[in-house]
Write a protein that holds these residues in place. Sequence first.
Motif, PDB file in Angstrom:
ATOM      1  N   GLN A 151      28.934 -20.355 -28.810  1.00 31.17           N
ATOM      2  CA  GLN A 151      28.301 -21.591 -28.377  1.00 31.17           C
ATOM      3  C   GLN A 151      28.253 -21.695 -26.853  1.00 31.17           C
ATOM      4  N   VAL A 152      29.346 -21.297 -26.195  1.00 34.41           N
ATOM      5  CA  VAL A 152      29.365 -21.302 -24.733  1.00 34.41           C
ATOM      6  C   VAL A 152      28.315 -20.335 -24.194  1.00 34.41           C
ATOM      7  N   LEU A 153      28.249 -19.149 -24.798  1.00 38.00           N
ATOM      8  CA  LEU A 153      27.271 -18.154 -24.364  1.00 38.00           C
ATOM      9  C   LEU A 153      25.852 -18.698 -24.498  1.00 38.00           C
ATOM     10  N   TYR A 154      25.563 -19.305 -25.619  1.00 41.67           N
ATOM     11  CA  TYR A 154      24.215 -19.836 -25.841  1.00 41.67           C
ATOM     12  C   TYR A 154      23.897 -20.964 -24.862  1.00 41.67           C
ATOM     13  N   LEU A 155      24.796 -21.932 -24.730  1.00 38.97           N
ATOM     14  CA  LEU A 155      24.510 -23.101 -23.896  1.00 38.97           C
ATOM     15  C   LEU A 155      24.428 -22.738 -22.426  1.00 38.97           C
ATOM     16  N   PHE A 156      25.366 -21.908 -21.954  1.00 40.54           N
ATOM     17  CA  PHE A 156      25.377 -21.617 -20.521  1.00 40.54           C
ATOM     18  C   PHE A 156      24.197 -20.745 -20.119  1.00 40.54           C
ATOM     19  N   THR A 157      23.786 -19.834 -20.984  1.00 39.02           N
ATOM     20  CA  THR A 157      22.678 -18.952 -20.616  1.00 39.02           C
ATOM     21  C   THR A 157      21.338 -19.682 -20.545  1.00 39.02           C
ATOM     22  N   ARG A 158      21.281 -20.929 -21.015  1.00 40.39           N
ATOM     23  CA  ARG A 158      20.044 -21.704 -20.821  1.00 40.39           C
ATOM     24  C   ARG A 158      19.704 -21.793 -19.336  1.00 40.39           C
ATOM     25  N   ALA A 159      20.724 -21.752 -18.491  1.00 38.20           N
ATOM     26  CA  ALA A 159      20.505 -21.904 -17.048  1.00 38.20           C
ATOM     27  C   ALA A 159      20.247 -20.584 -16.337  1.00 38.20           C
ATOM     28  N   ASP A 160      20.428 -19.457 -17.024  1.00 35.13           N
ATOM     29  CA  ASP A 160      20.322 -18.155 -16.354  1.00 35.13           C
ATOM     30  C   ASP A 160      18.980 -17.936 -15.677  1.00 35.13           C
ATOM     31  N   THR A 161      17.904 -18.418 -16.284  1.00 33.96           N
ATOM     32  CA  THR A 161      16.571 -18.192 -15.719  1.00 33.96           C
ATOM     33  C   THR A 161      16.188 -19.240 -14.685  1.00 33.96           C
ATOM     34  N   ILE A 162      17.153 -20.107 -14.330  1.00 39.04           N
ATOM     35  CA  ILE A 162      16.888 -21.152 -13.337  1.00 39.04           C
ATOM     36  C   ILE A 162      17.752 -20.963 -12.096  1.00 39.04           C
ATOM     37  N   TYR A 163      19.091 -20.878 -12.288  1.00 40.11           N
ATOM     38  CA  TYR A 163      19.955 -20.824 -11.101  1.00 40.11           C
ATOM     39  C   TYR A 163      19.773 -19.484 -10.379  1.00 40.11           C
ATOM     40  N   GLY A 164      20.087 -19.498  -9.088  1.00 45.97           N
ATOM     41  CA  GLY A 164      19.913 -18.296  -8.285  1.00 45.97           C
ATOM     42  C   GLY A 164      18.456 -17.955  -8.023  1.00 45.97           C
TER      43      GLY A 164
END
Length: 394
Positions: free
Chosen positions: A356-369
């Motif tokens: 669940q942490v992996l799924y929820l946190f990776t929502r931001a991968d294509t935005i941050y940085g």
Amino acid sequence: MDLRFGEADEEFRAEVRGWLDANLRGEFAELVGTGGPGREHEHIEGRIAWERRLGEGGWIGLGWPERDGGRALSWERQVIFHEEYARAGAPGRVGHIGEQLLGPTLLMFGTDEQRARFLPGILSGTELWCQGYSEPGAGSDLAAVRTRAVSRDGQWHIDGQKVWTSLAQHADWCFVLARTDPDQQRHRGLSYLLVPMNQPGVQVRPIVQLTGTAEFNEVFFDDARAAASDVVGEPGEGWKVAMGTLAVERGVSTFGQQMGFARELDTVVASARESGALADPEIAERLLDSWIELRVLRYTAVMTLGVPAGTTPGTEANVAKLMWAPWHQRLGELAVDVLGADATVTPGADDLTDAQVLYLFTRADTIYGGSNEVQRNVIAQRMLGLPRERGRWT
């Protein structure tokens, strides 16, 4: 470039592995497997102490020049360290912003005095840094920053707001991109300032994420002060320096990141076997695709290695980010898909499973940085020489 290691390199690997095995014990044993994206709240005090242990062992600034306190190790040996660090399950670094971002920036653009003042604290793990770039309305469009700094009475006086500032609540210093020439617009008239966090003019407010944790923050500057000499590069040249920082953001530490990705993929595969989802042809094919794409990420990283410390890379970091962020996001989706309905159940009112942490946190991968759209624009303009898109960020 071929990532094959010689006998001496393998001896170095044994040295790294031995040191980690000897030190991830006692007071640091509970840190194994903790920290990292989405889990920065875990054992924070212990991980800060671990930074100092790394510094004592000489494992920070491995590629930095010896004259600046580094070990001037080859990229092969730096890769070995990051791979073994991830393989050992060593804790997520809280000093990586200083080591991977600010340090190389000072090597490229800093004065002798700045390198002598700030690099030792990074190398020893005793001074932590955060990055003051994004603002409300100026995240992907970094040139639109509105934080201002005025030179007065031998100091910089800073007013404004930054957002999504990782680990700001634990940082001693922040490198801040601020507008110092109000008569200039966009990327002109910006300066790159080194600002102490522990002062009355700085306020940090945590941002609660989907995971329920708060590793990102808002940072408010209300007449915060920085020394007149704590500007990297010349005043007004902040955009060039800031772009240098972004260019070095993903170096050989990428291989450690990929080792972490491999562990996550192994966990998803094990979960698929246990749940029976591996018998589903679609799930099996997605798992195979994930493995293949992770190998492609590794080979791509190998091809972009070899940029010496103290020089400015090109668009390699943008290409890498555009590749790994969607891959990691798809892995998060796959992690919950293999669990089916069980993925909707939490172990407790305030707890989440690793999937669940992996799924929820990776929502931001294509935005941050830098969002995927920004990465594509940068690659199009700086690598391919295409014209700037009208009406969009640059």
